[in-house]
Design a protein around this motif. Structure first.
Motif, PDB file in Angstrom:
ATOM      1  N   GLY A  83       0.911  -1.018  -0.228  1.00 18.59           N
ATOM      2  CA  GLY A  83      -0.270  -0.124  -0.206  1.00 18.59           C
ATOM      3  C   GLY A  83       0.931   1.075  -0.036  1.00 18.59           C
ATOM      4  N   VAL A  84       0.787   2.285  -0.717  1.00 19.16           N
ATOM      5  CA  VAL A  84       0.899   3.453  -0.670  1.00 19.16           C
ATOM      6  C   VAL A  84       0.544   4.535  -0.092  1.00 19.16           C
ATOM      7  CG1 VAL A  84       2.749   5.170  -2.601  1.00 19.16           C
ATOM      8  CG2 VAL A  84       2.502   2.577  -2.245  1.00 19.16           C
ATOM      9  N   ALA A  85       0.856   6.080   0.212  1.00 19.60           N
ATOM     10  CA  ALA A  85       0.562   7.016   0.584  1.00 19.60           C
ATOM     11  C   ALA A  85       0.981   8.436  -0.029  1.00 19.60           C
ATOM     12  CB  ALA A  85       0.512   7.630   2.182  1.00 19.60           C
ATOM     13  N   ALA A  96      -0.873   2.327  -8.454  1.00 22.02           N
ATOM     14  CA  ALA A  96      -1.697   2.697  -9.627  1.00 22.02           C
ATOM     15  C   ALA A  96      -3.265   2.292  -8.618  1.00 22.02           C
ATOM     16  CB  ALA A  96      -2.609   1.788 -10.968  1.00 22.02           C
ATOM     17  N   LYS A  97      -4.188   2.614  -8.307  1.00 16.16           N
ATOM     18  CA  LYS A  97      -5.334   1.722  -7.685  1.00 16.16           C
ATOM     19  C   LYS A  97      -5.386   0.585  -7.853  1.00 16.16           C
ATOM     20  CE  LYS A  97      -7.966   5.660  -6.138  1.00 16.16           C
ATOM     21  NZ  LYS A  97      -9.498   6.502  -6.052  1.00 16.16           N
ATOM     22  N   GLY A  98      -5.908  -0.355  -7.531  1.00 19.00           N
ATOM     23  CA  GLY A  98      -6.561  -2.294  -8.124  1.00 19.00           C
ATOM     24  C   GLY A  98      -6.042  -2.934  -6.292  1.00 19.00           C
ATOM     25  N   TRP A  99      -6.857  -4.185  -6.892  1.00 23.57           N
ATOM     26  CA  TRP A  99      -7.456  -5.255  -5.758  1.00 23.57           C
ATOM     27  C   TRP A  99      -6.779  -5.585  -4.693  1.00 23.57           C
ATOM     28  CZ3 TRP A  99     -12.710  -5.151  -4.293  1.00 23.57           C
ATOM     29  CH2 TRP A  99     -13.623  -5.226  -5.452  1.00 23.57           C
ATOM     30  N   ALA A 100      -5.989  -5.039  -3.511  1.00 21.27           N
ATOM     31  CA  ALA A 100      -5.810  -5.828  -2.613  1.00 21.27           C
ATOM     32  C   ALA A 100      -6.081  -6.471  -2.163  1.00 21.27           C
ATOM     33  CB  ALA A 100      -5.151  -3.778  -1.722  1.00 21.27           C
ATOM     34  N   ALA A 101      -5.099  -7.130  -1.202  1.00 18.53           N
ATOM     35  CA  ALA A 101      -5.396  -8.756  -0.274  1.00 18.53           C
ATOM     36  C   ALA A 101      -6.345  -8.812   0.890  1.00 18.53           C
ATOM     37  CB  ALA A 101      -4.037  -8.251   0.438  1.00 18.53           C
ATOM     38  N   ASP A 102      -7.186  -6.786   1.110  1.00 19.31           N
ATOM     39  CA  ASP A 102      -7.720  -6.871   1.901  1.00 19.31           C
ATOM     40  C   ASP A 102      -9.201  -6.817   1.391  1.00 19.31           C
ATOM     41  OD1 ASP A 102      -8.066  -4.860   0.466  1.00 19.31           O
ATOM     42  OD2 ASP A 102      -6.970  -3.733   2.775  1.00 19.31           O
ATOM     43  N   ARG A 103      -9.106  -7.130  -0.148  1.00 19.58           N
ATOM     44  CA  ARG A 103     -10.963  -6.868  -0.682  1.00 19.58           C
ATOM     45  C   ARG A 103     -11.066  -5.550  -1.049  1.00 19.58           C
ATOM     46  NH1 ARG A 103     -10.023 -11.440  -3.917  1.00 19.58           N
ATOM     47  NH2 ARG A 103      -9.927 -13.380  -3.213  1.00 19.58           N
ATOM     48  N   GLN A 148      -1.870   1.226  -5.149  1.00 24.71           N
ATOM     49  CA  GLN A 148      -0.877   0.013  -4.064  1.00 24.71           C
ATOM     50  C   GLN A 148       0.660  -0.133  -5.577  1.00 24.71           C
ATOM     51  OE1 GLN A 148      -3.201  -2.822  -3.673  1.00 24.71           O
ATOM     52  NE2 GLN A 148      -3.825  -3.524  -5.900  1.00 24.71           N
ATOM     53  N   VAL A 149       1.622  -0.642  -4.893  1.00 20.51           N
ATOM     54  CA  VAL A 149       2.681  -1.445  -6.568  1.00 20.51           C
ATOM     55  C   VAL A 149       1.850  -3.106  -5.998  1.00 20.51           C
ATOM     56  CG1 VAL A 149       4.743  -1.950  -6.804  1.00 20.51           C
ATOM     57  CG2 VAL A 149       3.802   0.471  -6.473  1.00 20.51           C
ATOM     58  N   ARG A 150       2.088  -3.705  -6.672  1.00 24.04           N
ATOM     59  CA  ARG A 150       2.402  -5.252  -7.227  1.00 24.04           C
ATOM     60  C   ARG A 150       3.779  -5.609  -6.669  1.00 24.04           C
ATOM     61  NH1 ARG A 150      -2.235  -7.910  -7.234  1.00 24.04           N
ATOM     62  NH2 ARG A 150      -4.442  -7.136  -7.947  1.00 24.04           N
ATOM     63  N   THR A 151       3.873  -6.610  -5.803  1.00 20.26           N
ATOM     64  CA  THR A 151       5.338  -7.089  -5.804  1.00 20.26           C
ATOM     65  C   THR A 151       5.309  -8.392  -5.954  1.00 20.26           C
ATOM     66  OG1 THR A 151       5.993  -5.181  -4.081  1.00 20.26           O
ATOM     67  CG2 THR A 151       7.263  -7.268  -4.101  1.00 20.26           C
ATOM     68  N   ASP A 181       5.359  -4.548  -9.673  1.00 17.79           N
ATOM     69  CA  ASP A 181       4.617  -4.366 -10.438  1.00 17.79           C
ATOM     70  C   ASP A 181       3.364  -3.064 -10.801  1.00 17.79           C
ATOM     71  OD1 ASP A 181       4.909  -6.253 -13.546  1.00 17.79           O
ATOM     72  OD2 ASP A 181       5.081  -7.394 -11.376  1.00 17.79           O
ATOM     73  N   PRO A 182       3.075  -2.546 -11.818  1.00 22.23           N
ATOM     74  CA  PRO A 182       1.885  -1.728 -11.442  1.00 22.23           C
ATOM     75  C   PRO A 182       0.983  -2.033 -10.567  1.00 22.23           C
ATOM     76  CG  PRO A 182       2.522  -1.845 -13.844  1.00 22.23           C
ATOM     77  CD  PRO A 182       2.693  -3.088 -13.084  1.00 22.23           C
ATOM     78  N   GLY A 183       0.535  -1.176  -9.348  1.00 23.61           N
ATOM     79  CA  GLY A 183      -0.363  -1.982  -8.381  1.00 23.61           C
ATOM     80  C   GLY A 183      -2.158  -1.956  -9.376  1.00 23.61           C
ATOM     81  N   ASN A 184      -1.843  -2.043 -10.696  1.00 27.13           N
ATOM     82  CA  ASN A 184      -3.378  -2.493 -10.766  1.00 27.13           C
ATOM     83  C   ASN A 184      -3.249  -3.271 -11.766  1.00 27.13           C
ATOM     84  OD1 ASN A 184      -1.903  -1.226 -13.179  1.00 27.13           O
ATOM     85  ND2 ASN A 184      -3.407   0.409 -13.629  1.00 27.13           N
ATOM     86  N   ALA A 185      -2.427  -4.301 -12.315  1.00 23.71           N
ATOM     87  CA  ALA A 185      -1.838  -5.171 -12.711  1.00 23.71           C
ATOM     88  C   ALA A 185      -2.479  -6.758 -12.535  1.00 23.71           C
ATOM     89  CB  ALA A 185      -0.575  -5.100 -13.046  1.00 23.71           C
TER      90      ALA A 185
END
Length: 247
Positions: free
Chosen positions: A192-194, A204-211, A216-219, A235-239
């Motif tokens: 998560g990023v602020a 980018a905005k995307g589905w996080a682990a908490d639904r 965020q950034v995907r790693t 990787d991009p957070g919306n991928a």
């Protein structure tokens, strides 16, 4: 020996010149000063980058003060593995170095790796941590050169070559330490990023682990069966997850 600033007025304007001055004692034992070299006009040196280069050179020439206590601890282990993996040499061989830079990107990378592993600090405080740790003694990097602007510029340069370098360092670790990489476990998580990152290629905005949808950034990480991480990639957070794992 020290740098002296001399101000001269010409045609109603004031100019500052920098001189390298040496202190000595004359035949009567009195302290005298003499100019060893005229470095040039201060504004011209700054605009050309020579002032920064001079400051870096002086920092390298000034050895750590003998008898000063510095924190070592895990830095000994970090320095060992940085040296064994030839991190500085591999990074510097792959990246171009500006003639104006006083630290190579490889040196910055080693300092930042040591900071993250020994005492995680924000970029603006890495120099503060390094001044109290044996960074100059073990890594050869003067703490005074680790300001956040220089670190940021080095990271921007590194980002272009990061994928190639991660792969090369992973391959080097496998060969050097005999790591069993026949079976790898792939894990994909989110960070998560602020903050304001409107132009970011990763955040980018995307589905996080908490639904929930969040910035965020995907790693993606690939590790051995015993948990040793050999490869990590942001990787991009919306991928999409399947796309990232497949790639």
């Amino acid at each position: 020996m020290f740098v002296k600033e001399t101000k001269v007025k010409r045609s109603g304007r004031e100019y500052s010149y920098l001189q390298l001055v040496e202190g000595y004692r004359d035949e009567n034992g009195k302290v005298r000063h003499r100019v060893v070299a005229n470095l040039g006009r201060r504004d011209a040196l700054k605009d050309s980058g020579q002032l920064e280069a001079l400051a870096g050179s002086f920092a390298r020439l000034d050895p750590p003060m003998a008898g000063t206590r510095r924190s070592v601890g895990p830095l000994l282990l970090v320095e060992h593995f940085l040296r064994e993996l030839e991190v500085k040499e591999i990074v510097d061989a792959a990246l171009p170095r500006s003639a104006r830079s006083v630290l190579s990107v490889g040196e910055v990378v080693c300092a930042l790796v040591a900071s993250r592993l020994c005492s995680p600090s924000p970029l603006y405080d890495v120099a503060g941590w390094a001044s109290g740790a044996a960074v100059h003694e073990l890594l050869g990097v003067p703490p005074a050169l680790l300001n956040d602007d220089r670190l940021g510029r080095a990271l921007e340069t590194l980002a272009v070559y990061s994928e190639q370098l991660r792969s090369r360092l992973a391959a080097g670790a496998i060969e050097r330490f005999g790591v069993d990489a026949g079976r790898l476990h792939v894990d994909l998580t989110t960070v998560g990023v602020a903050g304001a990152y409107e132009q970011s290629a990763l955040i980018a905005k995307g589905w996080a682990a908490d639904r929930r949808v969040a910035r965020q950034v995907r790693t993606l990480q690939a590790s051995t069966a015993d948990g040793t991480v050999l490869y990590s990639r942001p990787d991009p957070g919306n991928a999409a997850e399947l796309t990232l794992v497949g790639a």
